[in-house]
Write a protein that holds these residues in place. Sequence first.
Motif, mmCIF file in Angstrom:
data_model
loop_
_atom_site.group_PDB
_atom_site.id
_atom_site.type_symbol
_atom_site.label_atom_id
_atom_site.label_comp_id
_atom_site.label_asym_id
_atom_site.label_seq_id
_atom_site.Cartn_x
_atom_site.Cartn_y
_atom_site.Cartn_z
ATOM 1 N N ALA A 1 19.575 99.419 -71.815
ATOM 2 C CA ALA A 1 19.535 98.931 -70.454
ATOM 3 C C ALA A 1 19.083 97.479 -70.476
ATOM 4 C CB ALA A 1 18.594 99.766 -69.605
ATOM 5 N N HIS A 2 19.941 96.595 -70.044
ATOM 6 C CA HIS A 2 19.662 95.160 -70.029
ATOM 7 C C HIS A 2 18.494 94.854 -69.107
ATOM 8 C CE1 HIS A 2 20.584 90.933 -68.718
ATOM 9 N NE2 HIS A 2 20.527 90.806 -70.031
ATOM 10 N N ARG A 3 17.384 94.365 -69.679
ATOM 11 C CA ARG A 3 16.141 94.082 -68.951
ATOM 12 C C ARG A 3 15.647 95.315 -68.178
ATOM 13 N NH1 ARG A 3 17.630 88.282 -66.216
ATOM 14 N NH2 ARG A 3 18.793 87.504 -67.974
ATOM 15 N N GLY A 4 16.044 96.490 -68.635
ATOM 16 C CA GLY A 4 15.628 97.728 -67.987
ATOM 17 C C GLY A 4 16.548 98.156 -66.863
ATOM 18 N N GLY A 5 17.585 97.384 -66.593
ATOM 19 C CA GLY A 5 18.499 97.668 -65.484
ATOM 20 C C GLY A 5 18.284 96.658 -64.376
ATOM 21 N N SER A 6 18.453 95.387 -64.704
ATOM 22 C CA SER A 6 18.047 94.300 -63.811
ATOM 23 C C SER A 6 18.826 94.225 -62.499
ATOM 24 C CB SER A 6 18.136 92.957 -64.537
ATOM 25 O OG SER A 6 19.458 92.706 -64.970
ATOM 26 N N GLU A 8 19.463 96.981 -60.786
ATOM 27 C CA GLU A 8 19.045 98.168 -60.036
ATOM 28 C C GLU A 8 17.587 98.103 -59.607
ATOM 29 O OE1 GLU A 8 19.998 101.779 -62.085
ATOM 30 O OE2 GLU A 8 21.908 100.986 -62.779
ATOM 31 N N ALA A 9 16.792 97.341 -60.336
ATOM 32 C CA ALA A 9 15.356 97.268 -60.050
ATOM 33 C C ALA A 9 14.825 95.954 -60.624
ATOM 34 C CB ALA A 9 14.641 98.452 -60.675
ATOM 35 N N VAL A 10 13.556 95.693 -60.387
ATOM 36 C CA VAL A 10 12.939 94.464 -60.885
ATOM 37 C C VAL A 10 12.996 94.464 -62.410
ATOM 38 C CG1 VAL A 10 10.830 93.105 -60.938
ATOM 39 C CG2 VAL A 10 11.433 94.384 -58.888
ATOM 40 N N GLU A 11 13.499 93.385 -62.969
ATOM 41 C CA GLU A 11 13.727 93.314 -64.412
ATOM 42 C C GLU A 11 12.441 93.297 -65.223
ATOM 43 O OE1 GLU A 11 14.404 88.693 -65.389
ATOM 44 O OE2 GLU A 11 15.714 89.465 -63.805
ATOM 45 N N ASN A 12 12.530 93.881 -66.421
ATOM 46 C CA ASN A 12 11.496 93.756 -67.443
ATOM 47 C C ASN A 12 10.110 94.220 -67.008
ATOM 48 O OD1 ASN A 12 13.017 92.758 -69.657
ATOM 49 N ND2 ASN A 12 13.040 90.727 -68.765
ATOM 50 N N PHE A 17 11.696 100.081 -66.895
ATOM 51 C CA PHE A 17 12.026 100.717 -68.170
ATOM 52 C C PHE A 17 11.904 102.238 -68.052
ATOM 53 C CE2 PHE A 17 10.587 96.537 -70.191
ATOM 54 C CZ PHE A 17 11.878 96.058 -70.315
ATOM 55 N N LYS A 18 10.878 102.732 -67.346
ATOM 56 C CA LYS A 18 10.730 104.181 -67.129
ATOM 57 C C LYS A 18 11.938 104.735 -66.385
ATOM 58 C CE LYS A 18 5.709 104.608 -67.035
ATOM 59 N NZ LYS A 18 4.513 104.827 -66.215
ATOM 60 N N ARG A 19 12.360 104.039 -65.352
ATOM 61 C CA ARG A 19 13.517 104.469 -64.562
ATOM 62 C C ARG A 19 14.756 104.559 -65.455
ATOM 63 N NH1 ARG A 19 13.297 100.697 -60.898
ATOM 64 N NH2 ARG A 19 11.960 101.885 -59.522
ATOM 65 N N ALA A 20 14.950 103.564 -66.303
ATOM 66 C CA ALA A 20 16.110 103.550 -67.197
ATOM 67 C C ALA A 20 16.079 104.733 -68.169
ATOM 68 C CB ALA A 20 16.167 102.227 -67.962
ATOM 69 N N VAL A 21 14.922 104.981 -68.763
ATOM 70 C CA VAL A 21 14.791 106.099 -69.702
ATOM 71 C C VAL A 21 15.011 107.429 -68.984
ATOM 72 C CG1 VAL A 21 13.160 107.321 -71.211
ATOM 73 C CG2 VAL A 21 13.364 104.831 -71.355
ATOM 74 N N ASP A 22 14.471 107.563 -67.773
ATOM 75 C CA ASP A 22 14.673 108.785 -66.978
ATOM 76 C C ASP A 22 16.143 109.019 -66.652
ATOM 77 O OD1 ASP A 22 11.961 109.250 -67.034
ATOM 78 O OD2 ASP A 22 11.598 108.573 -64.962
ATOM 79 N N LYS A 23 16.921 107.946 -66.573
ATOM 80 C CA LYS A 23 18.358 108.067 -66.297
ATOM 81 C C LYS A 23 19.163 108.341 -67.568
ATOM 82 C CE LYS A 23 18.840 105.382 -62.087
ATOM 83 N NZ LYS A 23 19.632 104.344 -61.431
ATOM 84 N N LYS A 86 6.422 98.052 -52.638
ATOM 85 C CA LYS A 86 4.970 97.858 -52.527
ATOM 86 C C LYS A 86 4.203 98.615 -53.604
ATOM 87 C CE LYS A 86 4.850 96.764 -47.655
ATOM 88 N NZ LYS A 86 4.336 97.058 -46.339
ATOM 89 N N ASP A 87 4.724 99.775 -54.031
ATOM 90 C CA ASP A 87 4.015 100.579 -55.024
ATOM 91 C C ASP A 87 4.422 100.232 -56.460
ATOM 92 O OD1 ASP A 87 6.573 101.587 -54.676
ATOM 93 O OD2 ASP A 87 5.973 103.655 -55.010
ATOM 94 N N GLU A 88 5.296 99.269 -56.607
ATOM 95 C CA GLU A 88 5.786 98.908 -57.935
ATOM 96 C C GLU A 88 4.851 97.922 -58.619
ATOM 97 O OE1 GLU A 88 10.186 98.335 -59.814
ATOM 98 O OE2 GLU A 88 9.893 98.116 -57.672
ATOM 99 N N ASP A 89 4.770 98.029 -59.928
ATOM 100 C CA ASP A 89 3.929 97.140 -60.714
ATOM 101 C C ASP A 89 4.463 95.713 -60.617
ATOM 102 O OD1 ASP A 89 2.105 96.125 -62.459
ATOM 103 O OD2 ASP A 89 2.902 97.122 -64.229
ATOM 104 N N ARG A 90 3.607 94.776 -60.320
ATOM 105 C CA ARG A 90 3.998 93.370 -60.184
ATOM 106 C C ARG A 90 3.523 92.532 -61.366
ATOM 107 N NH1 ARG A 90 5.288 91.529 -54.772
ATOM 108 N NH2 ARG A 90 5.533 93.360 -53.482
#
Length: 139
Positions: A1-6, A8-12, A17-23, A86-90
């Motif tokens: 997954a390029h940058r974790g799926g950039s 679809e969600a906030v990159e890197n 990365f968790k979302r990508a692995v779960d998919k 809002k609940d995502e790691d920044r």
Amino acid sequence: AHRGGSHEAVENTISTFKRAVDKGVQILEMDIQITKDNRPVVCHDNNLMRLCGVNEEISSLNYDQLPPLQDVIDLHFSDCQIRVNKDEDRKIPLLEEVMVEFPEVPITIELKQPNDDLKREVLKLIRKYNRESITIWGN
């Protein structure tokens, strides 16, 4: 997954990365920069303007000085933007955090700077976490 799926969600980020692995993604691709205090971080851009809204270079700041990701981030190669939940790691993650969180997931690392300290620190982490057979890296 390029940058974790950039696109679809906030990159890197760890959460991306968790979302990508779960998919079902079987290998994670990430870009690595180095901070002033020689900490390898997962980030495509050395300049923090696009991601954090701050015109500073990662390489000129210690890790604990890195600002959080801003609310809306422009995507590379696209006219789109990603909104940070809002609940995502920044936080820009350390490469070591990725290795701890995903100990058995293969990763591809692109070193964004031809920097001997960066190469040395990444190699130390690969060896520390026994990732020699599941990590591809270069610049």
